[in-house]
Design an enzyme around this catalytic site. Structure first.
Site, PDB file in Angstrom:
ATOM      1  N   SER A 171       0.787  -1.238   0.000  1.00 41.22           N
ATOM      2  CA  SER A 171       0.000   0.000   0.000  1.00 41.22           C
ATOM      3  C   SER A 171       0.815   1.283   0.000  1.00 41.22           C
ATOM      4  O   SER A 171       0.237   2.372  -0.107  1.00 41.22           O
ATOM      5  CB  SER A 171      -0.955   0.003   1.200  1.00 41.22           C
ATOM      6  OG  SER A 171      -2.029  -0.870   0.976  1.00 41.22           O
ATOM      7  N   LYS A 221       0.092   3.904  -2.679  1.00 38.00           N
ATOM      8  CA  LYS A 221      -0.928   4.948  -2.588  1.00 38.00           C
ATOM      9  C   LYS A 221      -0.316   6.339  -2.557  1.00 38.00           C
ATOM     10  O   LYS A 221      -0.963   7.325  -2.949  1.00 38.00           O
ATOM     11  CB  LYS A 221      -1.804   4.729  -1.346  1.00 38.00           C
ATOM     12  CG  LYS A 221      -2.698   3.494  -1.415  1.00 38.00           C
ATOM     13  CD  LYS A 221      -3.558   3.367  -0.157  1.00 38.00           C
ATOM     14  CE  LYS A 221      -4.512   2.185  -0.225  1.00 38.00           C
ATOM     15  NZ  LYS A 221      -3.836   0.885  -0.146  1.00 38.00           N
ATOM     16  N   SER A 266      -5.612   3.569   4.825  1.00 33.09           N
ATOM     17  CA  SER A 266      -5.222   2.709   3.704  1.00 33.09           C
ATOM     18  C   SER A 266      -6.453   2.138   3.009  1.00 33.09           C
ATOM     19  O   SER A 266      -6.632   0.926   2.886  1.00 33.09           O
ATOM     20  CB  SER A 266      -4.287   1.580   4.151  1.00 33.09           C
ATOM     21  OG  SER A 266      -3.510   1.115   3.058  1.00 33.09           O
TER      22      SER A 266
END
Length: 486
Positions: A134, A137, A317
């Site tokens: 993640s 991102k 997240s």
């Protein structure tokens, strides 16, 4: 110093009496003739004629001497100035984290630490592109700020259908639209409400089609195209509430409970949105389709601006929200409206920051795919700019989780025990998939210095890699500006 002036005597020597001087005085006529011939012979046609002064009889003749021009001396450059100030040597950095690097929980470890000015302090295999989880991102957010701008909003519209009594609910890629009644806040604080859209639609419909009831709803989700689920996304992520099918029309990112972040997601987000909307129109039937070209708009509502959406997907997240934003980037660039378009869209959108994007491999916008690959050194270079708030990147900095205080870094399994000393001092994006655990961001070190860092643990890794990563990040925090590369 030696030069032409200092090597000459102060005054010329006096002539001695007698000798050649007396001879010249006695035979001045012969001397003058001889001298003139000699001068003419030596100087040729370019000689300068010398005039002899008329002298009284018996007086010695005055002689005007002929001088050769003195060559112009080559100038000697002045000596280069030498500083008398003693230059201090760069301090030797002695704080080593070497004992932590062989921790088997890392699997394959990659890491880099920079000072805030970009100077490398520590690195291990920092230029190899690897799975990001993640942390990707952060790239999605930076790309969106460049292409869409902080004020971008996604809209959901209602237009008149081609048939009498038909309206079309047109999804504009706002997954935050909520089915909760106005006055109740969903996971996405400040989201647009479906009941508000329905009320506006009824008012506009009655004004344009008085006396005609609404008898049918068409659901248009064509703004996003292609597959709704990534090739390597585990289907279990829907059941655990981490990710929904990505469609341009849905409500609450298809959560079963709009108020719970990790609420399970379904298999038909478009249908869930249609059912929620139809209840405001006596539950008339609905079906999927597309809006007529040039259809008149009846009503619309919009999402929060991008500057609000970014922390909403970075801090907890949120995979679905990151995928939504990434898809808008691709559409704005004109490279497509599918997940496959992100491979070109995200790197192209990041070019503006002046960091080489040729090594990036992007498969989605959330980092859930195992096919994403970014080098730790790319993250640190980008975080130098994020920390400096270059352009609109300060929104990313302010939207990151903080250890022990917010988001994914405030879970009980993060920065606990001896690592709790770094709570409040690590501002970073975490990442975790089955084959990669990452942490990338900014450390306000114990000595007051600022460190930019990226830590990757990939390969044969498990959830315990998080603690190994936090321990290394805490060691960076303790070392601060004294961190060595050993």
């Amino acid at each position: 110093m030696t030069d032409a002036a200092s090597s000459a005597p102060a005054t010329p020597p006096a002539h001695r009496r007698g000798g050649i001087g007396s001879v010249l005085g006695r035979h001045r006529t012969a001397w003058l003739v001889t001298a003139s011939v000699a001068a003419f012979t030596l100087l040729g046609g370019s000689a300068v004629a010398l005039g002899a002064a008329t002298t009284p009889a018996g007086a010695p003749a005055a002689v005007t001497p002929v001088y050769s021009p003195t060559p112009t001396p080559t100038p000697t450059p002045p000596p280069r100035p030498v500083s008398t100030i003693e230059q201090a040597a760069s301090p030797l950095r002695t704080c080593s984290v070497g004992s932590l690097l062989s921790d088997g929980r890392f699997g394959t470890l990659q890491a880099q630490v920079l000072r805030a000015d970009g100077q490398v302090m520590f690195e291990r295999d920092a230029d190899t592109a690897s799975q990001t989880a993640s942390s990707l991102k952060v790239l999605t957010a930076a790309a969106a700020l460049n292409v869409l701008g902080p004020d971008f909003r996604a809209s959901t519209r209602v237009v008149a259908g081609a048939e009498a009594g038909t309206i079309v609910l047109v999804g504009g890629g706002d997954l935050t639209l909520t089915r909760l009644p106005s006055g109740q806040e969903p996971v996405y604080t400040g989201a647009a409400h479906l009941d508000d859209l329905a009320a506006k639609t009824k008012t506009a419909w009655q004004a344009q089609f008085p006396g005609t009831p609404i008898t049918r709803i068409v659901l248009d989700s064509s703004y996003f195209g292609g597959k709704t689920w990534g090739d390597t996304w585990p289907p279990t992520e829907r059941g655990t509430g981490w990710l929904s099918h990505i469609t341009a029309l849905q409500v609450d990112a298809d959560r079963a409970d709009p108020r719970v972040f990790l609420s399970p997601r379904g298999d038909d987000p478009i249908g869930r949105a249609g059912a929620a909307f139809a209840q405001y129109f006596n539950d008339v039937p609905f079906e999927q389709g597309t809006a007529p070209a040039g259809a008149a708009e009846l009503a619309s509502v919009s999402s929060q601006p991008l500057e609000t959406l970014i922390p909403q997907f970075l801090i907890p997240s949120d995979n679905s929200l990151a995928e939504m934003v990434a898809r808008h980037v691709a559409i704005k660039l004109g490279v497509g409206n599918t997940i496959d378009a992100l491979a070109a869209a995200i790197p192209r959108s990041l070019d503006v920051y002046g960091i080489d994007t040729s090594g990036l491999r992007v498969a989605d916008g959330s980092g859930m795919s195992r096919n994403n690959a970014v080098a730790p050194s790319y993250f640190t270079a980008l975080f130098v700019k994020i920390h400096a708030r270059e352009g609109a990147l300060g929104i990313v900095r302010d939207g990151l989780p903080v250890a022990g205080e917010s988001g994914t870094l405030n879970y009980s399994n993060r920065f606990f025990g001896d690592n709790a000393v770094a709570r409040g001092h690590v501002r970073a994006k975490s990442g975790s998939i089955s084959s990669a655990y990452t942490l990338t961001g900014i450390i306000d070190a114990a000595d007051g210095s600022t460190l930019i860092f990226a830590i990757f643990a990939t390969g044969r890794v498990g959830a315990e890699a998080r603690t190994a990563i936090d321990t290394l990040a805490t060691a960076f925090y303790r070392c601060g500006g004294n961190l060595s590369n050993r």
